[in-house]
Design an enzyme around this catalytic site. Structure first.
Site, PDB file in Angstrom:
ATOM      1  N   SER A  38       0.822  -1.210   0.000  1.00  0.00           N
ATOM      2  CA  SER A  38       0.000   0.000   0.000  1.00  0.00           C
ATOM      3  C   SER A  38       0.858   1.262   0.000  1.00  0.00           C
ATOM      4  CB  SER A  38      -0.921   0.021   1.232  1.00  0.00           C
ATOM      5  OG  SER A  38      -1.852  -1.016   1.189  1.00  0.00           O
ATOM      6  N   HIS A  71      -3.249   0.294  -4.946  1.00  0.00           N
ATOM      7  CA  HIS A  71      -2.732  -0.924  -5.583  1.00  0.00           C
ATOM      8  C   HIS A  71      -3.105  -0.877  -7.062  1.00  0.00           C
ATOM      9  CE1 HIS A  71      -1.603  -3.128  -1.865  1.00  0.00           C
ATOM     10  NE2 HIS A  71      -2.492  -2.315  -1.341  1.00  0.00           N
ATOM     11  N   HIS A  94      -5.504  -9.145  -1.671  1.00  0.00           N
ATOM     12  CA  HIS A  94      -5.581  -9.571  -0.275  1.00  0.00           C
ATOM     13  C   HIS A  94      -6.701 -10.589  -0.092  1.00  0.00           C
ATOM     14  CE1 HIS A  94      -3.946  -5.477  -0.365  1.00  0.00           C
ATOM     15  NE2 HIS A  94      -3.267  -5.788   0.730  1.00  0.00           N
ATOM     16  N   TYR A  96      -8.892 -10.598   2.196  1.00  0.00           N
ATOM     17  CA  TYR A  96     -10.147  -9.960   2.590  1.00  0.00           C
ATOM     18  C   TYR A  96     -10.941  -9.416   1.408  1.00  0.00           C
ATOM     19  CZ  TYR A  96      -7.604  -5.483   2.247  1.00  0.00           C
ATOM     20  OH  TYR A  96      -6.868  -4.408   1.810  1.00  0.00           O
ATOM     21  N   GLU A  97     -10.309  -9.293   0.240  1.00  0.00           N
ATOM     22  CA  GLU A  97     -11.026  -8.814  -0.942  1.00  0.00           C
ATOM     23  C   GLU A  97     -11.965  -9.865  -1.512  1.00  0.00           C
ATOM     24  OE1 GLU A  97      -8.569  -6.437  -3.814  1.00  0.00           O
ATOM     25  OE2 GLU A  97      -6.963  -6.978  -2.431  1.00  0.00           O
ATOM     26  N   ALA A 124       2.542  -1.889   4.171  1.00  0.00           N
ATOM     27  CA  ALA A 124       2.263  -0.872   5.169  1.00  0.00           C
ATOM     28  C   ALA A 124       1.681  -1.582   6.383  1.00  0.00           C
ATOM     29  CB  ALA A 124       1.267   0.144   4.620  1.00  0.00           C
ATOM     30  N   MET A 226      -2.202  -7.011   6.891  1.00  0.00           N
ATOM     31  CA  MET A 226      -3.174  -7.913   6.251  1.00  0.00           C
ATOM     32  C   MET A 226      -2.614  -8.596   5.003  1.00  0.00           C
ATOM     33  SD  MET A 226      -6.344  -5.215   6.492  1.00  0.00           S
ATOM     34  CE  MET A 226      -6.576  -4.234   7.980  1.00  0.00           C
ATOM     35  N   SER A 227      -1.311  -8.794   4.956  1.00  0.00           N
ATOM     36  CA  SER A 227      -0.712  -9.370   3.750  1.00  0.00           C
ATOM     37  C   SER A 227       0.597 -10.072   4.095  1.00  0.00           C
ATOM     38  CB  SER A 227      -0.447  -8.258   2.715  1.00  0.00           C
ATOM     39  OG  SER A 227       0.558  -7.371   3.189  1.00  0.00           O
ATOM     40  N   ASN A 250       1.098   3.743  10.980  1.00  0.00           N
ATOM     41  CA  ASN A 250       0.289   4.229  12.107  1.00  0.00           C
ATOM     42  C   ASN A 250       0.669   3.424  13.339  1.00  0.00           C
ATOM     43  OD1 ASN A 250      -1.427   1.996  10.675  1.00  0.00           O
ATOM     44  ND2 ASN A 250      -2.243   2.107  12.768  1.00  0.00           N
ATOM     45  N   HIS A 284      -7.322   4.283   6.058  1.00  0.00           N
ATOM     46  CA  HIS A 284      -6.545   3.901   4.884  1.00  0.00           C
ATOM     47  C   HIS A 284      -5.812   5.090   4.274  1.00  0.00           C
ATOM     48  CE1 HIS A 284      -5.309   1.121   1.835  1.00  0.00           C
ATOM     49  NE2 HIS A 284      -5.805   1.852   0.868  1.00  0.00           N
TER      50      HIS A 284
END
Length: 312
Positions: A38, A71, A94, A96-97, A124, A226-227, A250, A284
């Site tokens: 990201s 992306h 990902h 989650y997609e 990220a 998440m990756s 963050n 995001h």
């Protein structure tokens, strides 16, 4: 034979045949693949203008398409440094997609069949370790445990063994080269720091609750995202060397949510309570912005590391 009847090995070979029939001379045998996370698609700008080739994921057989902002969804082939043939994955998909874990990790198998022997993954991530600051770079060496395992189901014998070890998931020599590159390219007065740490993979797409963040930190995780881990598992299954970087975009909130029955909050206005709950909340856009501001240092570090490895 339908698409679902083809093995991952056959699908990867179809994708490779498509690419090799179109790649210009000098780019058909990349040695390194870089997965741009990201906000880190700018790594593609480190590739020389010529020779260079780009292909949208949508044009490549069986290749998954990303749906998340930041992306782009294209493969970029070119030369890094002076002579390193490379392929960059500008944007990843990902779990989650809605993609299966096989689809998420499919590009790694394509890279293996293209002849790649080293994969660099970037992402990220949220910082769990209080010593990490936004903009710090973490190169990670321990996989987290979460989600559906990418090697579940019949083993793809063409790629690797049924039970691959992950105790040495992240290549030690590559990690040593990262620290040498850091000393060479990051200004002495820079406030950005380099760490080695533990990355925890979670399914997403929600950012972690405060309780989940505390749990992950107690388990030893330094950053969370998440990756990356599914891709690392498949790369090691294929016998490909792995190096991974997390950009801290963050800081996760570890303090408990204020209790509704605490006297200190009883007389506060709704706006004041909202401000307390908003503290540290990730978004995001924040992730993408932190990626933009730290992108140049990340790009320089990755390229210098690979130059040290392949051109020294």
């Amino acid at each position: 034979m339908t698409k679902s009847d083809l093995s991952s090995f056959q699908q990867a070979n179809e994708a490779v045949s498509f690419l090799e029939s179109r790649l210009p001379e000098g780019l058909q045998n990349p040695r390194v693949a870089i997965v741009c996370g990201s906000g880190l698609g700018g790594l593609a700008d480190t590739i020389h203008a010529q020779p260079r080739a780009e292909y949208d994921y949508a044009s490549i057989p069986h290749f998954p398409r990303p749906t998340v902002a930041g992306h782009a969804g294209k493969l970029v082939f070119g030369l890094l440094g002076h002579k390193i043939p490379a392929v960059l994955m500008v944007g990843r998909t990902h779990y989650y997609e809605g993609h299966s874990i096989d689809r998420v990790t499919f590009p790694i198998r394509v890279f293996k069949q293209l002849g790649v022997d080293t994969v660099v993954l970037t992402n990220a991530a949220g910082g769990l370790n209080a010593e990490y600051s936004v903009g710090d770079i973490v190169h990670i060496f321990l996989a987290g445990l979460a989600g559906v395992h990418p090697l579940r189901g019949p083993n793809a014998e063409e790629f690797g063994v049924r039970f691959p070890p992950l105790s040495d998931a992240y290549d030690l020599d590559l990690r040593r080269q990262v620290h040498q590159a850091w000393k060479a390219v990051i200004p002495t007065g820079s406030t950005r720091r380099l760490h080695e740490g533990v990355y925890a993979f979670v399914g997403g797409p929600t950012y972690e609750t405060r309780a989940e963040s505390r749990m992950l930190r107690l388990l030893g995780a330094d950053v969370v995202g998440m990756s990356t881990v599914p891709e690392i598992v498949v790369a090691r299954h294929c016998g490909v060397r792995v190096l991974a970087f997390s950009l801290v975009t963050n800081n996760a909130v570890l303090s408990p949510v204020p209790r509704g029955d605490e006297d200190i909050f009883q007389n506060k206005a709704a706006g004041e309570l909202s401000a307390i709950l908003e503290e540290g909340k990730a978004g995001h856009e924040e992730v993408l912005e932190a990626g933009r501001t730290a992108a140049l240092d990340m790009q320089t570090l990755v390229v210098q590391t690979l130059v040290n490895v392949f051109e020294s």
